[in-house]
Design a protein around this motif. Structure first.
Motif: not given
Length: 184
Positions: A3-4, A10-11, A44-46
């Motif tokens: 995430k950083e 991009q994700i 989780a990332l999104q």
């Protein structure tokens, strides 16, 4: 962390194939757990919390013993692809994914319930440990993995590393101590 290092744009770009072709876990046992792991991480990332919740719910079915087909049986045996004793192949993949998922979700609103965690302990003692010897799995329960890794040591190492995760969230300290003895 990812995430950083990456932007949301991009994700989303990198996860678009997964989101399109595998929006939620499907298939059975080990295959479902592997897909669920990817779906939960993507969720989780999104910040797609519904995807995480649905994935966890679809995993719940894996913890019910079966009487035929894929899954764990009351006697501790594990079958994948309808008829194959596969604890040293797909079973290894299953416990590896589930232990990582359980560990990652611990302490969140998505964490597995007590029975799901205790089932993992039961599987280890009843289904995995009987087929491990000096850190390796017996070939008779490794299916086509025998061709991929001629010695069952890498599969054994994967399963034993799962024991470590399980000791971190197992509530019964006595059972956790048994695992720690087996690991070390």
């Amino acid at each position: 962390s990812i995430k950083e290092e990456l932007t949301d744009k991009q994700i989303n770009k990198y996860l678009s194939p997964l989101n399109k072709y595998i929006p939620l876990p499907s298939m059975t046992m080990a295959n479902r757990a592997d897909i669920a792991y990817s779906c939960i991480i993507a969720g989780a990332l999104q910040k797609d919390y519904k995807r995480i919740a649905f994935s966890v719910e679809l995993l719940r079915e894996l913890f019910v013993n079966v009487e035929s087909g894929d899954g764990f049986y009351d006697d501790g045996s594990f079958i994948q692809h309808t008829v194959y004793a596969y604890i040293g192949g797909y079973g290894s993949a299953l416990i590896t994914s589930l232990s990582k998922i359980t560990y990652s979700l611990e302490g969140t609103c998505f964490m597995f319930d007590y029975e799901m965690k205790e089932n993992q302990y039961k599987w280890i003692t009843d289904s995995f440990i009987p087929f491990l010897y000096e850190g390796a799995f017996f070939d008779l329960v490794r299916g086509r993995c025998v061709d991929r890794t001629p010695q069952g040591l890498s599969t054994g190492a994967d399963v034993i590393s799962s024991f470590f995760y399980i000791t971190q969230y197992l509530k019964d300290e006595k059972n956790g101590q048994k695992f720690k003895k087996f690991i070390w």
